[in-house]
Design a protein around this motif. Structure first.
Motif, PDB file in Angstrom:
ATOM      1  N   LYS A  91       0.848  -1.219   0.000  1.00  0.00           N
ATOM      2  CA  LYS A  91       0.000   0.000   0.000  1.00  0.00           C
ATOM      3  C   LYS A  91       0.870   1.250   0.000  1.00  0.00           C
ATOM      4  N   GLN A  92       1.904   1.296   0.851  1.00  0.00           N
ATOM      5  CA  GLN A  92       2.754   2.489   0.963  1.00  0.00           C
ATOM      6  C   GLN A  92       4.042   2.130   1.674  1.00  0.00           C
ATOM      7  N   PHE A  93       5.044   2.993   1.500  1.00  0.00           N
ATOM      8  CA  PHE A  93       6.206   2.890   2.393  1.00  0.00           C
ATOM      9  C   PHE A  93       6.577   4.289   2.871  1.00  0.00           C
ATOM     10  N   HIS A  94       7.211   4.346   4.018  1.00  0.00           N
ATOM     11  CA  HIS A  94       7.597   5.600   4.661  1.00  0.00           C
ATOM     12  C   HIS A  94       8.792   5.308   5.555  1.00  0.00           C
ATOM     13  N   PHE A  95       9.299   6.369   6.189  1.00  0.00           N
ATOM     14  CA  PHE A  95      10.479   6.197   7.045  1.00  0.00           C
ATOM     15  C   PHE A  95      10.245   6.875   8.404  1.00  0.00           C
ATOM     16  N   HIS A  96      11.059   6.484   9.382  1.00  0.00           N
ATOM     17  CA  HIS A  96      11.152   7.172  10.681  1.00  0.00           C
ATOM     18  C   HIS A  96      12.627   7.490  10.873  1.00  0.00           C
ATOM     19  N   TRP A  97      12.955   8.676  11.389  1.00  0.00           N
ATOM     20  CA  TRP A  97      14.359   9.036  11.529  1.00  0.00           C
ATOM     21  C   TRP A  97      14.570  10.045  12.659  1.00  0.00           C
ATOM     22  N   LEU A 118      13.007   2.097   7.593  1.00  0.00           N
ATOM     23  CA  LEU A 118      12.032   2.070   6.487  1.00  0.00           C
ATOM     24  C   LEU A 118      10.905   1.114   6.850  1.00  0.00           C
ATOM     25  N   HIS A 119       9.668   1.536   6.611  1.00  0.00           N
ATOM     26  CA  HIS A 119       8.509   0.662   6.811  1.00  0.00           C
ATOM     27  C   HIS A 119       7.760   0.489   5.504  1.00  0.00           C
ATOM     28  N   LEU A 120       7.649  -0.765   5.033  1.00  0.00           N
ATOM     29  CA  LEU A 120       6.852  -1.075   3.842  1.00  0.00           C
ATOM     30  C   LEU A 120       5.566  -1.720   4.334  1.00  0.00           C
ATOM     31  N   VAL A 121       4.434  -1.037   4.082  1.00  0.00           N
ATOM     32  CA  VAL A 121       3.153  -1.415   4.660  1.00  0.00           C
ATOM     33  C   VAL A 121       2.300  -2.162   3.636  1.00  0.00           C
ATOM     34  N   HIS A 122       1.840  -3.362   4.041  1.00  0.00           N
ATOM     35  CA  HIS A 122       1.052  -4.229   3.157  1.00  0.00           C
ATOM     36  C   HIS A 122      -0.233  -4.629   3.886  1.00  0.00           C
ATOM     37  N   SER A 197       1.957  -3.675  16.456  1.00  0.00           N
ATOM     38  CA  SER A 197       0.954  -2.639  16.152  1.00  0.00           C
ATOM     39  C   SER A 197       1.515  -1.596  15.191  1.00  0.00           C
ATOM     40  N   LEU A 198       0.639  -0.694  14.746  1.00  0.00           N
ATOM     41  CA  LEU A 198       1.118   0.509  14.061  1.00  0.00           C
ATOM     42  C   LEU A 198       1.916   1.308  15.078  1.00  0.00           C
ATOM     43  N   THR A 199       2.845   2.111  14.609  1.00  0.00           N
ATOM     44  CA  THR A 199       3.586   2.953  15.562  1.00  0.00           C
ATOM     45  C   THR A 199       3.130   4.412  15.496  1.00  0.00           C
ATOM     46  N   THR A 200       2.089   4.648  14.684  1.00  0.00           N
ATOM     47  CA  THR A 200       1.461   5.972  14.709  1.00  0.00           C
ATOM     48  C   THR A 200      -0.037   5.753  14.904  1.00  0.00           C
ATOM     49  N   PRO A 201      -0.764   6.756  15.375  1.00  0.00           N
ATOM     50  CA  PRO A 201      -2.209   6.599  15.566  1.00  0.00           C
ATOM     51  C   PRO A 201      -2.842   6.033  14.297  1.00  0.00           C
ATOM     52  N   THR A 208       1.628  -7.824  11.580  1.00  0.00           N
ATOM     53  CA  THR A 208       2.681  -8.854  11.645  1.00  0.00           C
ATOM     54  C   THR A 208       3.951  -8.142  11.183  1.00  0.00           C
ATOM     55  N   TRP A 209       4.897  -7.960  12.109  1.00  0.00           N
ATOM     56  CA  TRP A 209       6.152  -7.272  11.774  1.00  0.00           C
ATOM     57  C   TRP A 209       7.174  -8.255  11.232  1.00  0.00           C
ATOM     58  N   ILE A 210       7.876  -7.823  10.181  1.00  0.00           N
ATOM     59  CA  ILE A 210       9.007  -8.585   9.624  1.00  0.00           C
ATOM     60  C   ILE A 210      10.181  -7.611   9.609  1.00  0.00           C
TER      61      ILE A 210
HETATM   62  C1  LIG Z   1      -0.119   2.030   8.373  1.00  0.00           C
HETATM   63  C2  LIG Z   1       1.036   2.731   9.040  1.00  0.00           C
HETATM   64  C3  LIG Z   1       1.114   4.093   8.982  1.00  0.00           C
HETATM   65  C4  LIG Z   1       2.189   4.749   9.596  1.00  0.00           C
HETATM   66  C5  LIG Z   1       3.185   4.017  10.247  1.00  0.00           C
HETATM   67  O1  LIG Z   1       4.280   4.611  10.840  1.00  0.00           O
HETATM   68  C6  LIG Z   1       3.090   2.658  10.296  1.00  0.00           C
HETATM   69  S1  LIG Z   1       4.337   1.825  11.127  1.00  0.00           S
HETATM   70  C7  LIG Z   1       2.008   2.007   9.679  1.00  0.00           C
END
Ligand SMILES: Cc1ccc(O)c(S)c1
Ligand SMILES: [Zn+2]
Length: 261
Positions: A91-97, A118-122, A197-201, A208-210
């Motif tokens: 669905k999307q990917f994003h990063f935390h830094w 990097l988080h690749l969300v499926h 879990s998700l790490t944002t609201p 399932t984390w990999i």
């Molecule tokens: C669906 C989703 C949105 C934002 C996030 O940081 C994460 S980890 C998952």
């Protein structure tokens, strides 16, 4: 007592005031992965990744991170195998830094923290009809986490970095076509996996984390480009987009499995 004060500090973190809504959570993320406590599971299969670069749609600044969105109306970009019972759609990917190289990742390995993650969300198209539904489903989502470490220039990432000035402000969006996120995967197949879990609201316990064992390398200039993004919209007082990671959460009654001995 330590745990509750920990959680209170956690709950007051600027990005997660709403934390209290899931403070009863039993499978929150991120966690500190204790390598020696992880359990090798010989039944874990190799992860299979098939991303179609043509499903890449656009990149935008959502006020938490910058995010690359994909066309998830078909099974063109999917993952399967690993701990998964069926295929999941990208669905999307994003990063935390972080603001500096000494911190930034969400997960840690034996308390080692990386400058970014990097988080690749499926999502699971077999048990859900949309990503939005899957967020609320037990095991509706799979997020692949890849650590970024300071090192060599990453040519594949640079295409993404070159687009960042166009999405400097919250809600900015720019077309971003033909990108294959497989280029952001380390070649080493090893991973840990656990239920979280998700790490944002909304912080829902549907993931399932990999987590890939081996980081990818990016250079200083590339990390500094991440840190030039803004949390704020155009016209507002500028707040640099840094430290967009959630604090560690208690492991509670969970086992982290490894795909490797
Ligand atoms: C669906 C989703 C949105 C934002 C996030 O940081 C994460 S980890 C998952
Ligand atoms: Zn994330």
């Amino acid at each position: 007592a330590a745990c509750s004060s920990y959680r209170l500090r956690d709950a007051l973190h600027p990005l997660w005031q709403s934390e209290l809504s899931v403070s009863g959570g039993t499978r929150q993320s991120p966690i500190n992965i204790h390598w020696r406590d992880s359990v090798y599971d010989p039944h874990l299969k190799p992860l299979k990744i098939h991303y179609d670069p043509a499903t890449c749609l656009y990149i935008w600044n959502n006020g938490y991170s910058f995010q690359v969105e994909f066309d998830d109306t078909t099974d063109k970009s999917v993952i399967m195998g690993g701990p998964l019972e069926n295929h999941y759609r990208l669905k999307q990917f994003h990063f935390h830094w972080g603001a500096i190289n000494e911190w930034g990742s969400e997960h840690m390995v034996d308390s080692k923290v990386y400058p970014a993650e990097l988080h690749l969300v499926h999502w699971n198209p077999v048990t859900s009809t949309s990503f939005e539904d899957a967020i609320m489903e037990n095991n509706g989502l799979v997020v692949i986490g890849v650590f970024l470490k300071l090192g060599a220039h990453h040519a594949g990432l640079q295409k993404l970095v070159d687009a960042l000035p166009a999405v400097k402000h919250k809600d900015a969006i720019v077309e971003f076509d033909v990108f294959d996120p497989s280029c952001l995967m380390p070649s080493c197949p090893d991973y840990w996996t656990y239920d979280g879990s998700l790490t944002t609201p909304p912080l829902t316990e549907s993931v399932t984390w990999i987590i890939k064992k081996t980081p990818i390398e990016v250079d200083q200039n590339q990390l500094e480009e991440f840190r030039m993004l803004l949390f704020t919209s155009a016209g507002e007082e500028e707040k640099r987009m840094v430290d967009n990671f959630r604090p560690l959460q208690p492991l509670m009654n969970r086992t982290v499995r490894s795909s490797f001995r």
